[in-house]
Design an enzyme around this catalytic site. Sequence first.
Site, mmCIF file in Angstrom:
data_model
loop_
_atom_site.group_PDB
_atom_site.id
_atom_site.type_symbol
_atom_site.label_atom_id
_atom_site.label_comp_id
_atom_site.label_asym_id
_atom_site.label_seq_id
_atom_site.Cartn_x
_atom_site.Cartn_y
_atom_site.Cartn_z
ATOM 1 N N LEU A 1 0.759 -1.133 -0.184
ATOM 2 C CA LEU A 1 0.169 0.033 -0.057
ATOM 3 C C LEU A 1 0.991 1.216 0.021
ATOM 4 O O LEU A 1 0.194 2.280 -0.185
ATOM 5 C CB LEU A 1 -0.755 -0.159 1.192
ATOM 6 N N ALA B 1 -3.016 -3.408 6.815
ATOM 7 C CA ALA B 1 -2.545 -2.308 7.627
ATOM 8 C C ALA B 1 -1.637 -2.672 8.456
ATOM 9 O O ALA B 1 -1.276 -3.791 8.692
ATOM 10 C CB ALA B 1 -3.798 -1.986 8.802
ATOM 11 N N SER C 1 -12.004 0.762 12.460
ATOM 12 C CA SER C 1 -11.739 0.326 13.627
ATOM 13 C C SER C 1 -12.327 1.040 15.008
ATOM 14 O O SER C 1 -12.642 2.095 15.176
ATOM 15 C CB SER C 1 -10.241 0.245 13.847
ATOM 16 N N GLU D 1 -11.056 1.416 17.347
ATOM 17 C CA GLU D 1 -10.026 2.236 18.032
ATOM 18 C C GLU D 1 -10.244 3.901 17.842
ATOM 19 O O GLU D 1 -9.833 4.691 18.520
ATOM 20 C CB GLU D 1 -8.586 1.825 17.471
ATOM 21 N N TYR E 1 -2.265 4.854 15.300
ATOM 22 C CA TYR E 1 -3.118 3.888 14.797
ATOM 23 C C TYR E 1 -4.766 4.451 14.448
ATOM 24 O O TYR E 1 -5.155 4.385 13.646
ATOM 25 C CB TYR E 1 -3.303 2.497 15.356
ATOM 26 N N HIS F 1 -11.671 -8.246 17.128
ATOM 27 C CA HIS F 1 -12.116 -9.734 16.538
ATOM 28 C C HIS F 1 -10.735 -10.519 16.890
ATOM 29 O O HIS F 1 -9.737 -10.190 16.322
ATOM 30 C CB HIS F 1 -12.943 -9.829 15.495
ATOM 31 N N VAL G 1 -3.081 -9.277 22.869
ATOM 32 C CA VAL G 1 -3.048 -9.533 23.942
ATOM 33 C C VAL G 1 -3.933 -10.826 24.267
ATOM 34 O O VAL G 1 -3.428 -11.808 24.814
ATOM 35 C CB VAL G 1 -3.916 -8.352 25.017
ATOM 36 N N ARG H 1 0.876 1.563 27.057
ATOM 37 C CA ARG H 1 0.877 2.629 25.943
ATOM 38 C C ARG H 1 1.127 4.024 26.683
ATOM 39 O O ARG H 1 0.484 4.271 27.743
ATOM 40 C CB ARG H 1 -0.446 2.359 25.173
HETATM 41 P P1 NAP Z 1 -2.951 -8.336 10.566
HETATM 42 O O1 NAP Z 1 -3.564 -9.787 10.994
HETATM 43 O O2 NAP Z 1 -2.245 -7.626 10.992
HETATM 44 O O3 NAP Z 1 -3.328 -8.509 8.750
HETATM 45 C C1 NAP Z 1 -2.889 -7.057 8.237
HETATM 46 C C2 NAP Z 1 -2.271 -7.585 6.917
HETATM 47 O O4 NAP Z 1 -1.934 -6.178 6.411
HETATM 48 C C3 NAP Z 1 -1.022 -8.290 6.973
HETATM 49 O O5 NAP Z 1 -1.323 -9.475 6.336
HETATM 50 C C4 NAP Z 1 0.302 -7.381 6.691
HETATM 51 O O6 NAP Z 1 1.190 -8.191 5.959
HETATM 52 C C5 NAP Z 1 -0.490 -6.303 5.612
HETATM 53 N N1 NAP Z 1 0.153 -5.263 5.316
HETATM 54 C C6 NAP Z 1 0.661 -4.463 6.499
HETATM 55 N N2 NAP Z 1 1.319 -3.457 5.898
HETATM 56 C C7 NAP Z 1 1.177 -3.573 4.561
HETATM 57 C C8 NAP Z 1 1.403 -2.657 3.300
HETATM 58 N N3 NAP Z 1 2.359 -1.512 3.403
HETATM 59 N N4 NAP Z 1 1.114 -3.022 2.035
HETATM 60 C C9 NAP Z 1 0.401 -4.443 2.104
HETATM 61 N N5 NAP Z 1 -0.060 -4.809 3.045
HETATM 62 C C10 NAP Z 1 0.458 -4.765 4.268
HETATM 63 O O7 NAP Z 1 -4.628 -7.576 10.928
HETATM 64 P P2 NAP Z 1 -6.195 -8.197 10.932
HETATM 65 O O8 NAP Z 1 -6.346 -8.363 12.573
HETATM 66 O O9 NAP Z 1 -6.329 -9.368 10.030
HETATM 67 O O10 NAP Z 1 -6.941 -6.841 10.596
HETATM 68 C C11 NAP Z 1 -7.217 -6.817 9.336
HETATM 69 C C12 NAP Z 1 -7.822 -5.150 9.039
HETATM 70 O O11 NAP Z 1 -8.813 -5.011 9.795
HETATM 71 C C13 NAP Z 1 -6.638 -4.166 9.578
HETATM 72 O O12 NAP Z 1 -6.829 -3.210 8.684
HETATM 73 C C14 NAP Z 1 -6.886 -3.700 10.855
HETATM 74 O O13 NAP Z 1 -6.362 -2.596 11.373
HETATM 75 C C15 NAP Z 1 -8.364 -3.873 10.842
HETATM 76 N N6 NAP Z 1 -9.142 -4.086 12.213
HETATM 77 C C16 NAP Z 1 -8.824 -5.159 12.941
HETATM 78 C C17 NAP Z 1 -9.477 -5.390 14.204
HETATM 79 C C18 NAP Z 1 -9.074 -6.616 14.563
HETATM 80 O O14 NAP Z 1 -9.630 -6.572 16.015
HETATM 81 N N7 NAP Z 1 -8.429 -7.656 14.418
HETATM 82 C C19 NAP Z 1 -10.399 -4.668 14.312
HETATM 83 C C20 NAP Z 1 -10.841 -3.324 13.577
HETATM 84 C C21 NAP Z 1 -10.014 -3.224 12.465
HETATM 85 P P3 NAP Z 1 2.323 -8.643 6.622
HETATM 86 O O15 NAP Z 1 2.105 -10.033 6.982
HETATM 87 O O16 NAP Z 1 3.317 -8.398 5.427
HETATM 88 O O17 NAP Z 1 2.867 -7.677 7.691
HETATM 89 O O1 G4F Z 2 -4.659 -7.084 21.855
HETATM 90 P P1 G4F Z 2 -4.424 -5.605 21.663
HETATM 91 O O2 G4F Z 2 -3.096 -5.100 21.216
HETATM 92 O O3 G4F Z 2 -5.736 -4.794 20.911
HETATM 93 P P2 G4F Z 2 -6.205 -3.219 20.473
HETATM 94 O O4 G4F Z 2 -4.928 -2.355 21.105
HETATM 95 O O5 G4F Z 2 -7.401 -3.144 21.296
HETATM 96 O O6 G4F Z 2 -6.224 -3.146 19.125
HETATM 97 C C1 G4F Z 2 -6.880 -4.194 18.380
HETATM 98 O O7 G4F Z 2 -8.186 -3.833 18.278
HETATM 99 C C2 G4F Z 2 -8.409 -2.761 17.358
HETATM 100 C C3 G4F Z 2 -10.003 -2.541 17.332
HETATM 101 O O8 G4F Z 2 -10.254 -1.813 18.624
HETATM 102 C C4 G4F Z 2 -8.039 -3.093 16.099
HETATM 103 F F1 G4F Z 2 -8.547 -1.639 15.386
HETATM 104 C C5 G4F Z 2 -6.514 -3.169 15.950
HETATM 105 O O9 G4F Z 2 -5.877 -3.343 14.658
HETATM 106 C C6 G4F Z 2 -6.010 -4.305 16.963
HETATM 107 O O10 G4F Z 2 -6.682 -5.585 16.385
HETATM 108 O O11 G4F Z 2 -4.660 -4.785 23.100
HETATM 109 C C7 G4F Z 2 -6.072 -4.915 23.840
HETATM 110 C C8 G4F Z 2 -5.715 -4.191 25.292
HETATM 111 C C9 G4F Z 2 -4.950 -2.935 25.300
HETATM 112 O O12 G4F Z 2 -5.789 -2.085 26.271
HETATM 113 C C10 G4F Z 2 -3.642 -2.958 25.712
HETATM 114 O O13 G4F Z 2 -3.033 -1.738 26.439
HETATM 115 O O14 G4F Z 2 -4.757 -5.034 25.923
HETATM 116 C C11 G4F Z 2 -3.898 -4.216 26.633
HETATM 117 N N1 G4F Z 2 -2.650 -5.078 26.774
HETATM 118 C C12 G4F Z 2 -2.029 -5.282 28.051
HETATM 119 N N2 G4F Z 2 -1.016 -5.986 27.970
HETATM 120 C C13 G4F Z 2 -1.852 -5.391 25.903
HETATM 121 C C14 G4F Z 2 -0.612 -6.227 26.791
HETATM 122 N N3 G4F Z 2 -1.944 -5.601 24.611
HETATM 123 C C15 G4F Z 2 -0.723 -6.052 24.023
HETATM 124 N N4 G4F Z 2 -0.913 -6.098 22.633
HETATM 125 N N5 G4F Z 2 0.133 -6.729 24.621
HETATM 126 C C16 G4F Z 2 0.454 -6.982 25.933
HETATM 127 O O15 G4F Z 2 1.307 -7.206 26.566
#
Ligand code: NAP
Ligand code: G4F
Length: 361
Positions: free
Chosen positions: A68, A91, A134, A136, A157, A187, A197, A286
């Site tokens: 991207l 992303a 998101s 977030e 982010y 999710h 986490v 954070r």
């Molecule tokens: P993920 O597992 O981190 O997957 C994101 C993908 O984006 C990875 O395969 C990554 O590739 C690719 N990517 C990163 N930088 C890129 C770039 N510069 N160009 C092209 N591809 C790139 O995330 P996910 O949990 O599946 O989430 C999917 C989307 O939903 C993301 O946009 C995330 O921000 C959003 N989202 C997620 C959640 C959640 O709770 N999971 C909630 C709300 C929104 P690499 O493997 O090369 O790093």
């Molecule tokens: O699992 P997290 O890193 O998820 P976070 O920050 O909520 O973000 C995820 O959800 C977003 C949707 O709301 C997405 F957009 C985003 O791409 C991602 O998928 O952290 C969840 C919580 C935070 O409050 C963090 O401070 O867990 C807390 N936490 C505590 N200890 C930790 C840790 N998070 C991580 N990653 N690692 C820790 O050791």
Amino acid sequence: MSKKTALITGIAGQDGSYLAELLLSKGYTVRGTVRRASYPHTERVDHLLKAYDERDPQCPFKLMYADLTDVSSVRNAIEECQPDEVYNLAAQSHVGISFITGESTLEINALGPYRILDTLRRTGAKTRYYQASSSEMFGASPPPQNESTPFLPQSPYGVSKTTAFYLTRVHRVAYGMFACNGILFNHESPRRGLNFVTRKITRGIASIVTGEMQTLALGNLDAKRDWGFAGDYMEAIWRIVQHHEPDDFVIATEDTHSIRDFLKDTFSLVDLDWNDFVMCEDRYKRPAEVPALLGDASKARRILGWKPKTTYRELCQMMLESDLRAKGLTMESARVLAQKLRKPSRTRAYPANVVPMAKAS
Ligand code: NAP
Ligand code: G4F
């Protein structure tokens, strides 16, 4: 069966892999982008690569290179597969890391969607665009959060995703494009990245049970999240894109739990007390936190007829079982191993830089 072509950016990520499975099951031709650096790390879609012969030009499942941050690669991908639907999932998706890599997070997450939208606008095709927005973005806005809740992002982010959200809307309003946002709450799944986490905890438990790890270091345990199952959420985003008009939808379970709850509910599945194993370390905290997320998904329920199938408890169980299975264990055999780890009292000597959670304020 549909004959549509979908382009999924970030297909090798958690969501990309589930969405690819869903669209293939619906008869779509699926094209997915990976970055050069991701190519050897395609574990989440390797089963699909094995199931289809990529050399066949009609093959329903193929990967292509695109980044991207590289507009020519974005254009090539769109020109080559001429998609009916683009799902932009790519992303830098880690909130904590975005405080360190803010510039590249904005470049990928905000300018990346702009590059796709601009390319689609110039083609003039009727392609439908989905933006992975998101919860977030709600940041410090108190729960429950719905489509009318103000965005108050707390991280680079969050700002990047808020920018992409509005860019998507602007393309819808200004150019009449079918551009929609799914505002997805957290999710998770057995395919969740290792440094989020929930997965860090379930994988940590599996490693503790086998004796590979003694303690698990985490940051803030007080934050609350509305955790759903990623597989359920892919059905929601497909419905958002099939809706007769482009719109923005909150997708959530409408249930919230703290990190502390998740620890209690997963460690207890193997009869362990999380307080005996979890350390609090400042490096995982954070600079700014999103304290509480709880979605109100009534619009998606009403208009899309979507609701989640998997409960929070089922998600805890599914993720822990999967991480145990990877180590050759079942829940039952893990419980037997865990018996030896139960602490009669908390008298362990901790390294100076960590504080056992039971003693932390
Ligand atoms: P993920 O597992 O981190 O997957 C994101 C993908 O984006 C990875 O395969 C990554 O590739 C690719 N990517 C990163 N930088 C890129 C770039 N510069 N160009 C092209 N591809 C790139 O995330 P996910 O949990 O599946 O989430 C999917 C989307 O939903 C993301 O946009 C995330 O921000 C959003 N989202 C997620 C959640 C959640 O709770 N999971 C909630 C709300 C929104 P690499 O493997 O090369 O790093
Ligand atoms: O699992 P997290 O890193 O998820 P976070 O920050 O909520 O973000 C995820 O959800 C977003 C949707 O709301 C997405 F957009 C985003 O791409 C991602 O998928 O952290 C969840 C919580 C935070 O409050 C963090 O401070 O867990 C807390 N936490 C505590 N200890 C930790 C840790 N998070 C991580 N990653 N690692 C820790 O050791």
